[in-house]
Scaffold this active site. Structure first.
Site, mmCIF file in Angstrom:
data_model
loop_
_atom_site.group_PDB
_atom_site.id
_atom_site.type_symbol
_atom_site.label_atom_id
_atom_site.label_comp_id
_atom_site.label_asym_id
_atom_site.label_seq_id
_atom_site.Cartn_x
_atom_site.Cartn_y
_atom_site.Cartn_z
ATOM 1 C CB SER A 50 -0.946 -0.045 1.205
ATOM 2 O OG SER A 50 -0.203 0.310 2.612
ATOM 3 C CG ASP A 82 -3.775 -2.944 -1.933
ATOM 4 O OD1 ASP A 82 -4.734 -3.125 -3.088
ATOM 5 O OD2 ASP A 82 -3.767 -3.164 -0.861
ATOM 6 N N GLY A 181 -10.436 -4.314 6.496
ATOM 7 C CA GLY A 181 -10.229 -4.451 8.030
ATOM 8 C C GLY A 181 -10.645 -5.613 8.656
ATOM 9 C CB ALA A 213 -11.036 -10.906 -0.092
ATOM 10 C CG ASP A 256 -3.084 -5.965 4.564
ATOM 11 O OD1 ASP A 256 -2.135 -6.530 5.415
ATOM 12 O OD2 ASP A 256 -3.306 -4.961 4.627
ATOM 13 C CB SER A 257 -6.934 -8.143 7.923
ATOM 14 O OG SER A 257 -7.443 -6.966 7.770
#
Length: 310
Positions: A50, A82, A181, A213, A256-257
């Site tokens: 990011s 991203d 998130g 996702a 990511d999360s």
């Protein structure tokens, strides 16, 4: 193997009916275990950063790490920006060596989104870099991206078709119910597969991207909480929904999360059980082990990309 743009990686996924994981990284530990797992699973992979990660580590440093780890790999790897928000975000990433960039102008009026995306596409394609864009706005907060539930809206399939024709973009992120998130659903998890199906009918040979996702593995959440993390109401997209989406033209699945939570869980457990440890290699290694576990499970059982690398 050199870093590749996304064109062949996503085309092969579309034809093969599987998804490719797009995993965010911010440091050496994350990129190393993502790529080591991809090589072990013989899976194509997209690694991405990011604008927040670029501010943290620097674009040149992130590109250098990616190139260093991929040069001896046998599986295809793409390095993606991203959620670039401006033309300058994308241009700077391309100039640094990113092989795919996402221009996220989804919060702008439709015509402005087209105009900005076209400008990025022109610069990128002249340099053999592919471009992802977005139609519709995802709710939630992650890194420097945020939108309220009120602002979030589903993608209009006809607008998606017109957008692709007008911009020449290479892949498109659509909004079908995911969010950024660790808290993705307040009620029962669901995705608008009817929208995805309609987009695919209008764009049958075109790769679709799913943002927000992460599945938020509950075993990782439980482990992190056991050792002091606070992750209230963390709930992700169920694996069976992601697997179905990958069989319906979703070729790139942003994750990511899941990596953040698993790395944090490993770190917290190791430091709690070894309070005298000051060896970064050991406690970072504990986090890396769990990231590898999560990435490998997704490649094997959710995206079904294992053993798909040519």
């Amino acid at each position: 193997m050199e870093l590749q743009n996304s064109k062949k990686i996503l085309h092969d996924a579309l034809v093969g009916g599987y998804g490719v994981g797009a995993f965010n990284f911010v440091n050496m530990e994350m990129v190393k275990c993502i790529l080591d797992t991809a090589e072990a699973k013989k899976s194509p992979v997209i690694i991405q950063c990011s604008t927040g990660a670029i501010k943290y580590a620097g674009a040149d440093t992130l590109v250098a790490m990616a190139r260093a780890y991929t040069k001896n790999m046998t599986v295809p790897v793409c390095l993606n920006l991203d959620h670039g928000k401006t033309y300058e975000d994308c241009k700077n990433a391309i100039d640094a060596g990113f092989t795919n960039v996402m221009i996220d102008a989804s919060s702008l009026p439709y015509e402005q989104n087209i105009e900005l995306t076209k400008r990025v596409v022109e610069y990128a394609h002249a340099r053999n870099v592919t471009v992802e864009a977005e139609i519709g706005v995802l709710a939630g907060v992650e890194d420097e991206i945020s939108a309220s539930d009120e602002d979030a809206k589903y993608t209009n399939p006809q607008e998606a078709y017109n957008f692709v024709q007008a911009t020449g973009v290479d892949s498109l992120a659509i909004a079908i119910g995911t969010s950024h998130g660790p808290v993705k659903f307040k009620g029962e998890p669901h995705l608008r597969f009817d929208i995805l199906d309609e987009v695919h009918k209008l764009l049958p040979d075109f790769p679709i991207v799913l943002h927000g996702a992460s599945s938020i593995p509950q075993d990782m959440v439980k482990l992190a909480v056991e050792y002091g993390a606070k992750l209230d109401n963390a709930k992700g997209v169920p694996d069976d929904l992601l697997k179905k989406a990958c069989s319906m033209a979703v070729c790139k699945v942003n994750t990511d999360s899941d990596l953040r939570i698993s790395f944090t869980a490993g770190l917290r457990k190791y430091l709690s059980q070894n309070p005298d440890s000051i060896d970064l290699r050991k406690y970072n290694g504990a986090g890396m082990e769990l990231i590898s576990q999560v990435v490998g499970d997704k490649m094997d059982n959710v995206f079904c990309s294992s053993n798909k690398a040519n």
